[in-house]
Scaffold this motif. Structure first.
Motif, PDB file in Angstrom:
ATOM      1  N   ASN A 208     -11.208  68.442  10.044  1.00  0.00           N
ATOM      2  CA  ASN A 208     -11.768  69.684  10.564  1.00  0.00           C
ATOM      3  C   ASN A 208     -10.677  70.605  11.088  1.00  0.00           C
ATOM      4  N   GLU A 209      -9.774  70.062  11.916  1.00  0.00           N
ATOM      5  CA  GLU A 209      -8.739  70.904  12.513  1.00  0.00           C
ATOM      6  C   GLU A 209      -7.761  71.420  11.461  1.00  0.00           C
ATOM      7  N   GLU A 210      -7.539  70.681  10.384  1.00  0.00           N
ATOM      8  CA  GLU A 210      -6.629  71.130   9.334  1.00  0.00           C
ATOM      9  C   GLU A 210      -7.206  72.322   8.582  1.00  0.00           C
ATOM     10  N   ARG A 211      -8.504  72.300   8.367  1.00  0.00           N
ATOM     11  CA  ARG A 211      -9.137  73.438   7.676  1.00  0.00           C
ATOM     12  C   ARG A 211      -9.171  74.683   8.570  1.00  0.00           C
ATOM     13  N   ILE A 212      -9.503  74.483   9.836  1.00  0.00           N
ATOM     14  CA  ILE A 212      -9.522  75.617  10.757  1.00  0.00           C
ATOM     15  C   ILE A 212      -8.115  76.188  10.916  1.00  0.00           C
ATOM     16  N   LEU A 213      -7.113  75.304  10.990  1.00  0.00           N
ATOM     17  CA  LEU A 213      -5.725  75.757  11.108  1.00  0.00           C
ATOM     18  C   LEU A 213      -5.320  76.590   9.897  1.00  0.00           C
ATOM     19  N   ALA A 214      -5.676  76.145   8.701  1.00  0.00           N
ATOM     20  CA  ALA A 214      -5.322  76.889   7.491  1.00  0.00           C
ATOM     21  C   ALA A 214      -5.908  78.298   7.511  1.00  0.00           C
ATOM     22  N   ILE A 215      -7.150  78.414   7.975  1.00  0.00           N
ATOM     23  CA  ILE A 215      -7.792  79.733   8.048  1.00  0.00           C
ATOM     24  C   ILE A 215      -7.124  80.589   9.120  1.00  0.00           C
ATOM     25  N   LEU A 216      -6.761  79.971  10.244  1.00  0.00           N
ATOM     26  CA  LEU A 216      -6.095  80.709  11.321  1.00  0.00           C
ATOM     27  C   LEU A 216      -4.765  81.275  10.849  1.00  0.00           C
ATOM     28  N   LYS A 217      -3.973  80.468  10.165  1.00  0.00           N
ATOM     29  CA  LYS A 217      -2.671  80.929   9.676  1.00  0.00           C
ATOM     30  C   LYS A 217      -2.843  82.068   8.675  1.00  0.00           C
ATOM     31  N   GLU A 218      -3.832  81.961   7.810  1.00  0.00           N
ATOM     32  CA  GLU A 218      -4.113  83.046   6.868  1.00  0.00           C
ATOM     33  C   GLU A 218      -4.515  84.320   7.616  1.00  0.00           C
ATOM     34  N   ALA A 219      -5.281  84.145   8.696  1.00  0.00           N
ATOM     35  CA  ALA A 219      -5.732  85.302   9.468  1.00  0.00           C
ATOM     36  C   ALA A 219      -4.560  86.048  10.086  1.00  0.00           C
ATOM     37  N   PHE A 220      -3.602  85.322  10.643  1.00  0.00           N
ATOM     38  CA  PHE A 220      -2.434  85.971  11.241  1.00  0.00           C
ATOM     39  C   PHE A 220      -1.673  86.803  10.199  1.00  0.00           C
ATOM     40  N   VAL A 221      -1.580  86.274   8.974  1.00  0.00           N
ATOM     41  CA  VAL A 221      -0.889  87.006   7.911  1.00  0.00           C
ATOM     42  C   VAL A 221      -1.722  88.205   7.463  1.00  0.00           C
ATOM     43  N   ASP A 222      -3.020  87.988   7.260  1.00  0.00           N
ATOM     44  CA  ASP A 222      -3.898  89.073   6.807  1.00  0.00           C
ATOM     45  C   ASP A 222      -3.955  90.220   7.812  1.00  0.00           C
ATOM     46  N   LEU A 223      -3.891  89.874   9.102  1.00  0.00           N
ATOM     47  CA  LEU A 223      -3.950  90.892  10.155  1.00  0.00           C
ATOM     48  C   LEU A 223      -2.573  91.485  10.459  1.00  0.00           C
ATOM     49  N   LYS A 224      -1.571  91.050   9.680  1.00  0.00           N
ATOM     50  CA  LYS A 224      -0.202  91.566   9.780  1.00  0.00           C
ATOM     51  C   LYS A 224       0.448  91.275  11.127  1.00  0.00           C
ATOM     52  N   ALA A 225       0.013  90.195  11.761  1.00  0.00           N
ATOM     53  CA  ALA A 225       0.691  89.745  12.977  1.00  0.00           C
ATOM     54  C   ALA A 225       2.034  89.115  12.631  1.00  0.00           C
ATOM     55  N   ALA A 226       2.148  88.595  11.409  1.00  0.00           N
ATOM     56  CA  ALA A 226       3.389  87.982  10.942  1.00  0.00           C
ATOM     57  C   ALA A 226       3.345  87.872   9.429  1.00  0.00           C
ATOM     58  N   LYS A 227       4.514  87.864   8.831  1.00  0.00           N
ATOM     59  CA  LYS A 227       4.623  87.679   7.385  1.00  0.00           C
ATOM     60  C   LYS A 227       4.638  86.203   7.027  1.00  0.00           C
ATOM     61  N   TYR A 228       5.241  85.399   7.901  1.00  0.00           N
ATOM     62  CA  TYR A 228       5.345  83.963   7.673  1.00  0.00           C
ATOM     63  C   TYR A 228       4.748  83.223   8.875  1.00  0.00           C
ATOM     64  N   VAL A 229       3.981  82.170   8.597  1.00  0.00           N
ATOM     65  CA  VAL A 229       3.365  81.384   9.669  1.00  0.00           C
ATOM     66  C   VAL A 229       3.512  79.903   9.333  1.00  0.00           C
ATOM     67  N   ALA A 230       4.201  79.167  10.198  1.00  0.00           N
ATOM     68  CA  ALA A 230       4.434  77.735   9.996  1.00  0.00           C
ATOM     69  C   ALA A 230       3.960  76.975  11.231  1.00  0.00           C
ATOM     70  N   ASP A 231       3.760  75.666  11.090  1.00  0.00           N
ATOM     71  CA  ASP A 231       3.275  74.897  12.234  1.00  0.00           C
ATOM     72  C   ASP A 231       3.989  73.556  12.369  1.00  0.00           C
ATOM     73  N   PHE A 232       3.967  73.029  13.598  1.00  0.00           N
ATOM     74  CA  PHE A 232       4.542  71.733  13.944  1.00  0.00           C
ATOM     75  C   PHE A 232       3.498  70.964  14.738  1.00  0.00           C
ATOM     76  N   GLY A 233       3.116  69.769  14.255  1.00  0.00           N
ATOM     77  CA  GLY A 233       2.095  68.987  14.926  1.00  0.00           C
ATOM     78  C   GLY A 233       2.653  68.147  16.057  1.00  0.00           C
ATOM     79  N   VAL A 234       1.947  68.153  17.188  1.00  0.00           N
ATOM     80  CA  VAL A 234       2.336  67.366  18.358  1.00  0.00           C
ATOM     81  C   VAL A 234       1.285  66.285  18.577  1.00  0.00           C
ATOM     82  N   MET A 235       1.708  65.026  18.476  1.00  0.00           N
ATOM     83  CA  MET A 235       0.807  63.903  18.671  1.00  0.00           C
ATOM     84  C   MET A 235       0.609  63.617  20.157  1.00  0.00           C
ATOM     85  N   ASN A 236      -0.561  63.083  20.491  1.00  0.00           N
ATOM     86  CA  ASN A 236      -0.757  62.507  21.817  1.00  0.00           C
ATOM     87  C   ASN A 236      -0.204  61.090  21.745  1.00  0.00           C
ATOM     88  N   PRO A 237       0.924  60.809  22.390  1.00  0.00           N
ATOM     89  CA  PRO A 237       1.598  59.515  22.197  1.00  0.00           C
ATOM     90  C   PRO A 237       0.828  58.329  22.748  1.00  0.00           C
TER      91      PRO A 237
END
Length: 383
Positions: A208-237
């Protein structure tokens, strides 16, 4: 300046988050001050403080960490003869009790320019825009959940010359498999009331979170907040599951390269932290550093899985865009895969050897150059 590990017992994921923030900020500030701008603005839209260590004196907060690391960079450069550098901090917090603590902290700081805003970040964006000194602006967006109005935030980001780091709360997203109760919050987060159709079109093998994340990253690009959007996952250790994803947005390909450089370093510390907690009092024949490096090589940054993903991304890009110069290709691979620019070059050599792509190299060169044209020959089945 790095966060003190002992201040984060029981919330090690926050330690990793702050470690990533400070490591990236330090390198970004050095690069900014030595070429892009003598002014560095730091905006923290959800400053807090929230959960903090009793003995930490607010050292374990994003605003304290940002002040320390950016001031250290400025002082270092000034000691080397670089003058005229300016840093300003803009902190926003809606909770009255937290804002009172933030205000008291700000009053105790000397030689630091701090501007405070009370209330929701989304409601203060116009005032923040007017207050910001012209220059480079780094915006840190770290809400406690996912109820944010990203259409407004993206409009603000679009007007700034800089970058942003958004904390996407994966664990919170995964708590709501039934969308009806949070449909409005998701619409605001994704800046799109019709997000559900895009969600359903994504592979159901994704969480679920991977699909929502993909849409969020697309939204930032579509809204011209950024040209490139990358992510880094942080685990709960302590729970061995994804806690959050730090999402960087920038119009600079060099920022994405720096982001992945930070990714590689911080991921090692994250793995070490997880292994240390899991081991407890047990004594190992191997050091945490050795075990972390071994795990990263097999499962993390630059691992076989990430290299395979990089290969697939190269092929997809060439299918969609046709022959592409390396200078226009590599950043798109780093956006989607945890690899370095050097690994992309090695990936292209592998694809060339396997007859998937073709390119010509100058004599004496063994890897692609910036102007090397990459052409797809025979696309394999993408995994």
């Amino acid at each position: 300046m790095t966060p003190k590990r002992n201040l984060y017992d029981g919330r090690e994921q926050t330690y990793i988050k702050h470690l990533f923030l400070t490591q990236y900020l330090k390198d970004a500030a050095f690069k900014t001050f030595q070429g892009r701008s003598p002014v560095f603005n730091f905006v923290d839209g959800f400053a807090g403080p929230w959960e903090t260590s009793a003995e930490g004196a607010l050292e374990d907060t994003s605003f304290s960490q940002s002040i320390k690391v950016l001031t250290s960079v400025k002082n270092d450069l000034q000691s080397k003869g670089i003058s005229g550098l300016k840093i300003r901090f803009y902190f926003c917090e809606k909770d009255p009790n937290s804002f009172a603590k933030l205000s008291e902290y700000a009053r105790q700081q000397s030689g630091v320019e701090i501007v405070l805003f009370s209330g929701r970040f989304e409601d203060n964006l116009d005032d923040i825009s007017r207050a910001i000194t012209p220059g480079f602006t780094f915006t840190f967006i770290d809400p406690t959940g996912f109820k944010v109005e990203n259409a407004k935030i993206a409009e603000f980001l679009k007007t700034q010359r800089g970058e942003f780091l958004f904390n996407f709360m994966s664990e919170h997203i995964n708590r709501y498999p039934d969308f009806e109760g949070v449909r409005a919050a998701y619409s605001a987060l994704l800046a799109n009331e019709g997000w559900r159709s895009r969600y359903d079109a994504l592979p159901d093998t994704l969480k679920n979170e991977e699909r929502i994340l993909a849409i969020l990253k697309e939204a930032f690009v579509d809204l011209k907040a950024a040209k490139y959007v990358a992510d880094f996952g942080v685990m709960n250790p302590r729970k061995d599951r994804m806690q959050m994803r730090l999402v960087l947005g920038s119009n600079s390909e060099h920022a994405i390269e720096l982001f992945r450089h930070t990714h590689r370093r911080v991921e090692l510390r994250e793995i070490e932290t997880r292994q240390s907690i899991a081991a407890g009092d047990q004594v190992s024949l191997f050091s945490n550093e050795f075990l972390a490096e071994s795990y990263q090589k097999s499962h993390g940054f630059g691992s076989p899985g990430q290299k395979e993903l990089a290969e697939n991304l190269v092929v997809r890009h060439l299918v969609e865009h046709g022959p592409t110069n390396f200078c226009d290709l590599w950043v798109h691979i780093l956006v989607g895969a945890a690899v370095s620019k050097s690994i992309v070059k090695d990936t292209l050599n592998t694809l060339r050897k396997n007859g998937v792509v073709t390119f010509a190299l100058p004599k004496s060169k063994t890897k692609v150059q910036p102007d090397t044209l990459i052409t797809l020959v025979a696309p394999p089945l993408l995994s």
